[in-house]
Design an enzyme around this catalytic site. Structure first.
Site, short mmCIF file in Angstrom:
data_model
loop_
_atom_site.label_atom_id
_atom_site.label_comp_id
_atom_site.label_asym_id
_atom_site.label_seq_id
_atom_site.Cartn_x
_atom_site.Cartn_y
_atom_site.Cartn_z
N GLU A 1 10.53 18.81 -24.60
CA GLU A 1 9.70 19.11 -23.42
C GLU A 1 10.20 20.38 -22.71
OE1 GLU A 1 6.99 17.30 -22.97
OE2 GLU A 1 7.38 15.24 -23.65
N LYS B 1 7.59 23.30 -14.00
CA LYS B 1 6.70 22.15 -13.78
C LYS B 1 6.28 22.08 -12.31
CE LYS B 1 5.49 17.48 -14.77
NZ LYS B 1 5.73 16.19 -15.39
N ASN C 1 0.19 19.37 -21.69
CA ASN C 1 -0.10 18.50 -22.83
C ASN C 1 -0.02 19.24 -24.16
OD1 ASN C 1 -0.69 16.07 -21.39
ND2 ASN C 1 -2.54 17.08 -20.66
N HIS D 1 0.67 17.45 -27.39
CA HIS D 1 0.54 16.02 -27.13
C HIS D 1 -0.66 15.38 -27.81
CE1 HIS D 1 3.77 16.76 -24.35
NE2 HIS D 1 3.80 15.50 -23.96
N ARG E 1 0.82 -1.23 0.00
CA ARG E 1 0.00 0.00 0.00
C ARG E 1 0.85 1.27 0.00
NH1 ARG E 1 -3.23 -3.13 3.44
NH2 ARG E 1 -4.96 -3.99 2.27
N GLU F 1 -4.23 17.30 -12.21
CA GLU F 1 -4.61 17.71 -13.57
C GLU F 1 -6.10 17.99 -13.72
OE1 GLU F 1 -2.23 15.91 -16.68
OE2 GLU F 1 -3.87 16.16 -18.09
N HIS G 1 8.55 9.74 -28.65
CA HIS G 1 7.51 10.62 -28.09
C HIS G 1 7.86 12.11 -28.29
CE1 HIS G 1 4.59 12.21 -25.24
NE2 HIS G 1 5.58 12.79 -24.57
N ARG H 1 -2.62 22.10 -15.08
CA ARG H 1 -1.63 21.07 -15.44
C ARG H 1 -1.87 20.54 -16.85
NH1 ARG H 1 0.87 16.15 -11.59
NH2 ARG H 1 2.30 15.39 -13.20
N LYS I 1 3.28 11.50 -11.50
CA LYS I 1 2.50 10.59 -12.35
C LYS I 1 3.30 9.32 -12.56
CE LYS I 1 -0.31 13.61 -15.29
NZ LYS I 1 -0.55 13.96 -16.70
N HIS J 1 0.33 12.46 -29.95
CA HIS J 1 -0.13 11.09 -29.66
C HIS J 1 -0.76 10.43 -30.87
CE1 HIS J 1 -0.31 11.42 -25.00
NE2 HIS J 1 0.75 10.76 -25.40
N1 NAD Z 1 5.36 10.37 -15.54
C1 NAD Z 1 5.35 11.42 -16.33
O1 NAD Z 1 4.92 12.52 -15.95
C2 NAD Z 1 5.91 11.28 -17.71
C3 NAD Z 1 6.15 12.43 -18.49
C4 NAD Z 1 6.75 12.27 -19.72
C5 NAD Z 1 7.06 11.00 -20.19
N2 NAD Z 1 6.81 9.91 -19.41
C6 NAD Z 1 7.18 8.56 -19.85
O2 NAD Z 1 8.59 8.52 -19.98
C7 NAD Z 1 8.95 7.51 -20.91
C8 NAD Z 1 10.03 8.03 -21.82
O3 NAD Z 1 11.14 8.41 -21.04
P1 NAD Z 1 12.63 8.36 -21.63
O4 NAD Z 1 12.67 9.09 -22.90
O5 NAD Z 1 13.53 8.75 -20.53
O6 NAD Z 1 12.76 6.83 -22.04
P2 NAD Z 1 13.63 5.61 -21.47
O7 NAD Z 1 13.48 5.49 -20.01
O8 NAD Z 1 13.25 4.44 -22.31
O9 NAD Z 1 15.13 6.02 -21.81
C9 NAD Z 1 15.52 6.22 -23.15
C10 NAD Z 1 16.76 5.40 -23.51
O10 NAD Z 1 17.90 5.96 -22.86
C11 NAD Z 1 18.65 4.94 -22.21
N3 NAD Z 1 19.34 5.62 -21.13
C12 NAD Z 1 18.83 6.06 -19.95
N4 NAD Z 1 19.73 6.79 -19.28
C13 NAD Z 1 20.86 6.80 -20.03
C14 NAD Z 1 22.14 7.41 -19.87
N5 NAD Z 1 22.42 8.20 -18.83
N6 NAD Z 1 23.06 7.21 -20.85
C15 NAD Z 1 22.76 6.46 -21.95
N7 NAD Z 1 21.56 5.88 -22.16
C16 NAD Z 1 20.62 6.06 -21.20
C17 NAD Z 1 17.63 3.91 -21.84
O11 NAD Z 1 18.21 2.64 -21.68
C18 NAD Z 1 16.69 3.95 -23.05
O12 NAD Z 1 17.20 3.14 -24.07
C19 NAD Z 1 7.67 7.12 -21.63
O13 NAD Z 1 7.24 5.87 -21.18
C20 NAD Z 1 6.68 8.20 -21.22
O14 NAD Z 1 5.34 7.71 -21.16
C21 NAD Z 1 6.24 10.04 -18.19
ZN ZN Z 2 5.52 14.46 -23.23
#
Ligand code: NAD
Ligand code: ZN
Length: 371
Positions: free
Chosen positions: A187, A229, A247, A250, A123, A239, A269, A243, A145, A254
């Site tokens: 972003e 942010k 988007n 987006h 929990r 949101e 993305h 907030r 999130k 999307h």
């Molecule tokens: N929670 C939220 O508010 C929120 C907001 C935006 C995006 N997201 C989510 O985030 C995800 C995308 O995040 P991302 O772009 O970080 O993707 P990711 O976590 O897949 O990382 C991208 C790539 O970078 C590599 N990597 C990570 N750190 C590294 C480093 N220091 N050096 C070399 N390689 C490295 C990873 O192995 C991966 O291949 C999506 O799933 C999206 O839905 C969430």
């Molecule tokens: Zn985004």
């Protein structure tokens, strides 16, 4: 050297530290959060773990913090029910307790999965974000999130679970591939486009340097994006209002992602969002809301950072307006079958528009795909 941004959320308030050398200080910074035995479980993506995990573990050892490690495979596929089950079962097998901490060490995928697993295990176990991608540092690690993906769509199963602390160490970005730097930059630019023309102008002038890894530029960018942010999240944690502006780009974005089945090996993305932000400005021009010159400046700023501003530049095409419109009509923000879009009166003046005229969107898509 680091700066602290406070996310003001009452009892759930926390600090985001941005700077260099933070990973080497992680043990000392996390220690005060450990109430019982000094023990953490690190959930991490294999890639950043192999590159930077040693600095983190050395720092934990120096502060006499015991740790276990759960590794996940790199990539969006790890935000699945199967990985979620694997991580939660592993946390339980490691007899994690409420006084322990989960550390999410990786990009947005790791943060979303580890945060969700921490939030529901027993929990709710507290967690710390140590984001290792630019996207995770400026966006996903702040705001609470967390989610995994379902057959019906991305990020549909999750919860708001705020971290206790976020450590954004700029040094780990040195190993990040250029494409990942660019998607994170999209972003950052978004923050300027939403509410701050001066910051947008700064982004436009410094995008190329940021993507190349200039630490002083990145330092300013991450601090500013996190501060913005944090302010937005503090006003509207779940949101219900402001907030939603985060988007921007987006809904159009999307739609492209949906057309390629959210396959990140084809279309990232941030690339979809970049094009989506330029489209939101062009749509706003077509609606007579926004100056054409502003839309052009957005296109130039994205282009300078190697980001796509037009559908024809997006990997994964060709696109059809029918498929894009169909995907847009499934957007989470829509109400009673009507489209909701983030549009703008100009750079820095984005707003939420409900009940957007569907025919105008279709006509715009037809035109924009042929640009
Ligand atoms: N929670 C939220 O508010 C929120 C907001 C935006 C995006 N997201 C989510 O985030 C995800 C995308 O995040 P991302 O772009 O970080 O993707 P990711 O976590 O897949 O990382 C991208 C790539 O970078 C590599 N990597 C990570 N750190 C590294 C480093 N220091 N050096 C070399 N390689 C490295 C990873 O192995 C991966 O291949 C999506 O799933 C999206 O839905 C969430
Ligand atoms: Zn985004």
């Amino acid at each position: 050297m680091s700066a602290t941004v406070r996310v003001e959320l009452g009892q759930r308030a926390y600090d985001v530290l941005v700077g260099q050398g933070l990973l080497a200080r992680a043990g000392e910074l996390i220690s005060p959060l450990l109430t019982g035995r000094k023990r953490v479980v690190i959930v991490t993506d294999r890639t950043p773990w192999a590159l930077h995990g040693g600095v983190l573990t050395a720092s934990l050892e120096k502060s006499a913090i015991a740790y276990d490690v759960i590794e996940i495979e790199p990539g969006e596929a790890s935000k699945s029910f199967i990985s979620f089950q694997r991580v939660t079962e592993a946390l339980l097998a490691l007899t994690i307790e409420r006084g322990d901490l989960v550390i999410a060490f990786g990009g947005g995928v790791t943060g979303d999965l580890a945060g969700f697993a921490a939030g529901v295990t027993k929990r709710g176990i507290d967690f710390v974000q140590i984001p290792t991608t630019l996207l995770a540092q400026v966006d996903s690690s702040v705001g609470g999130k967390t989610a995994i993906n379902a057959s019906a769509g991305k990020n549909l199963v999750g919860l708001f679970w705020q971290p206790r602390l976020v450590l954004a160490d700029l040094d780990v970005l040195a190993t990040l591939p250029r494409r990942d730097m660019a998607v994170g930059w999209a972003e950052v630019v978004k923050i300027g486009l939403i509410q701050d023309r001066d910051f947008f102008d700064w982004c436009a002038a410094n995008g190329a340097a940021a993507i190349s890894g200039d630490t002083s530029i990145l330092s300013h960018a991450v601090k500013a994006a996190v501060q913005a942010k944090a302010n937005i999240v503090a006003q509207d944690e779940r949101e219900g209002g402001v907030r939603a502006l985060l988007n921007l780009g987006h809904t159009f974005g999307h739609a492209f992602e949906a057309c390629v089945g959210f396959d990140e090996s084809v279309l990232r993305h941030g690339e979809a969002v970049a094009c989506g932000m330029a489209m939101a400005h062009r749509f706003s021009v077509a609606q007579g809301l926004c100056d054409k010159e502003d839309a052009r400046q957005v296109e130039d700023a994205l282009d300078a950072a190697g980001l796509p501003a037009f559908p024809s530049d997006l990997p994964g095409g060709p696109w059809t307006s029918a498929a894009l419109f169909e995907a847009m009509s499934h957007d989470k923000k829509n109400e009673d079958g009507n489209l909701t879009l983030i549009i703008t009166r100009g750079i820095g003046e984005a707003f939420v528009q409900k009940r957007v005229d569907a025919a105008a969107v279709r006509a715009f898509l037809d035109e924009d795909l042929n640009r």
